[in-house]
Design an enzyme around this catalytic site. Structure first.
Site, PDB file in Angstrom:
ATOM      1  CB  SER A  66      -0.728   0.358   1.187  1.00 26.51           C
ATOM      2  OG  SER A  66      -1.968   0.705   1.038  1.00 26.51           O
ATOM      3  CG  HIS A  85      -5.784  -2.427  -0.037  1.00 28.23           C
ATOM      4  ND1 HIS A  85      -5.224  -2.196  -0.889  1.00 28.23           N
ATOM      5  CD2 HIS A  85      -5.023  -1.902   1.325  1.00 28.23           C
ATOM      6  CE1 HIS A  85      -4.349  -1.760  -0.175  1.00 28.23           C
ATOM      7  NE2 HIS A  85      -3.897  -1.079   0.613  1.00 28.23           N
TER       8      HIS A  85
END
Length: 538
Positions: free
Chosen positions: A205, A464
């Site tokens: 990320s 995610h």
């Protein structure tokens, strides 16, 4: 005098011999440190790589740690998180951490068949605003036993990324922390049994975007041999910040510095404020929940900044070819947009879901949700873009739970997939080293999106971090399913071999990654529950 010299020499030899005999003792230029024997591996935690960034060193380039230990340094204490306004804390006051936090944390497996180990450096995610090393475990990599893992902490949020856009307060302090940590690792990892020529930098990320930004430095090739960016890169829209100067002076106003216009005065005032006051002010930059999730992040610095990290936009750097040409692996999951789309599924006090609010507030909220508020010049441009975005994915349908997956697809494409493809395309035309790409499609039984949505009754797909936490485990994801255990082992083997590869080749299970530098079409490895396959983009 001669007797004293002999005695001192013997004591030094004895200390060196003791260090060699006891693997939890490591001799550094600062002195001796003591780690911990954890049974299957050794750990050396909370080792400072920089002077504490407090007082006059707040909002400054990090300074190399210069202290000398007169006693054995205790490296058995778990690392503390840098002070932050943490989205994942389910309470009104989301403040955690401390300002004195810049450390490296080293984990070495017990594998007596090896005399040295490749090194995997992990940069944690958290939107440049929050996160900690403890959220990314190392047990699985230690059980495999073929690499040393190093996890670093760095300044976050306004303390790490506040910028007035000039040399007084240029920003990117968190990235400069990471760079200094990488330099420390390069200089010292051999003392722990690591191979300084086999360092692989892995990020997730915001950590993935950080890894890419480091690769765009010309000297990165002196610090690491390759980089891995999982679910993020320098070109996704939430990374490079615009209007940082406006936010910096707004921060000053919020914490009581007044309506200043001079950056030097602003910096002086902010240095005098309590760190918790500055970090708590993050909530004033959020329009609802934790949106936008990156109000403070990387910026382009002025060329006259002290020791700048980034003086050009990443796109311009890539096009110039003036970056480190080392192998790079970039990825995203099939539904990476579950972060931050899942918050739209959360119930409000009135019983309605946040997603329904978009029917009346789309034009107000979309520019913040998708990070184009500061990139459009007029209200008309903003509204036109918002209208086109909605029409492309929803046609004339309403925002509702029934249409959630279409809304989530906007988040996936706009915040992850589209600019991953753009980044790959730019690199394949301007890079001389391999560019690898994979897509992960295997939904976790428990995902981070459930925490944001505060419910688990909706199938959101592969979200995610569903792949990342198979490498660096998180307790929320435990226990893994049998298929995830197999995938985890394959991912770990992939990283280990990448870290040790002499020619930069890369493979996952039976799928050898194609190098996109040499291809007419972008190719990628699609990793699914029980298979992998090599595909081309249409």
């Amino acid at each position: 005098m001669k007797d004293n010299t002999i005695r001192i020499s013997l004591l030094c030899l004895w200390a060196t011999a003791a260090t060699l005999a006891d693997p939890v003792l490591v001799e550094l230029p600062h002195g001796t440190l003591r780690g911990r024997d954890n049974g299957a591996y050794y750990s050396y935690e909370s080792i400072p790589y920089a002077e504490p960034p407090v007082g006059e060193l707040r909002f400054e380039v990090p300074q190399r740690y210069s202290q000398h230990w007169t006693e054995v340094f205790d490296a058995t204490h778990p690392p503390v998180e840098c002070i932050q306004w943490n989205q994942q804390i389910d309470q009104v006051d989301k403040l955690i951490g401390v300002e004195d936090c810049l450390t490296v944390n080293i984990y070495k497996p017990k594998n007596y068949s090896r005399s040295s180990f490749p090194v995997v450096v992990n940069i944690h995610g958290g939107a440049f605003m929050f996160g900690q090393t403890q959220g990314s475990g190392h047990e699985a990599l230690m059980a495999s036993g073929n690499v040393i893992v190093v996890k670093i902490t760095y300044r976050l949020g306004p303390l790490g990324f506040l910028s007035s856009g000039d040399s007084a307060l240029p920003g990117n302090f968190g990235l400069k922390d990471q760079r200094l940590a990488l330099q420390w690792i390069k200089d010292n990892i051999e003392r722990f049994g690591g191979e300084p020529g086999n360092i692989l930098v892995v990020g997730f990320s915001a950590g993935a975007a950080s890894a890419h930004l480091h690769l765009l430095q010309q000297d990165f090739k002196q610090l690491a041999k390759a980089a891995v960016s999982l679910s993020g890169n320098a070109l996704v829209p939430w990374v490079m910040q615009q209007s940082g100067r406006r936010r910096a002076f707004e921060m000053g106003r919020i914490v009581g510095c007044g309506l200043l216009k001079d950056s030097t005065e602003l910096k002086k005032c902010l240095k005098a404020r309590d760190a918790s006051e500055i970090v708590r002010a993050v909530r004033e930059f959020l329009v609802f929940n934790y949106v936008p999730f990156t109000p403070f992040g990387p910026v382009v610095e002025p060329v006259d900044a002290a020791d700048p990290f980034l003086t050009q936009h990443p796109i311009d750097i890539i096009k110039s070819g003036k970056f480190s040409h080392v192998p790079w692996l970039v990825s995203h999951s099939q539904e990476d947009g579950s972060y931050n789309a899942a918050i739209l599924l959360a119930k409000q006090p009135n019983g309605k879901e946040l997603i329904e609010e978009l029917n009346n507030r789309w034009y107000d909220l979309a520019p913040y949700l998708f990070f184009y508020r500061d990139s459009k010049k007029t209200i008309e441009e903003l509204d036109d873009y918002s209208r086109d975005l909605r029409q492309q994915y929803l046609d004339n349908r309403n925002f509702s739970e029934e249409n959630y997956l279409a809304v989530q697809r906007i988040f996936t494409d706009a915040l992850f997939r589209n600019d991953t493809l753009r980044s790959i395309d730019l690199h394949r035309h301007h890079s001389k080293s391999p560019i690898y790409y994979y897509v992960y499609d295997n939904p976790a039984s428990r995902s981070g999106a459930e925490l944001l949505a505060k419910r688990n009754d909706i199938q959101i797909g592969t979200g995610h971090g569903d792949d990342y936490f198979l490498l660096f485990e998180n307790q929320y994801r435990q226990p893994l399913r049998p298929d995830e255990e197999i995938i985890s082992n394959s991912f770990i083997k992939m990283l280990e071999e990448f870290a040790e590869s002499d020619n930069g080749s890369l493979a996952y299970d039976d799928c050898v990654f194609p190098n996109n530098i040499a291809q007419e079409q972008v190719q990628f490895v699609l990793i699914k529950r029980h298979s992998c396959e090599i595909l081309k983009l249409d």
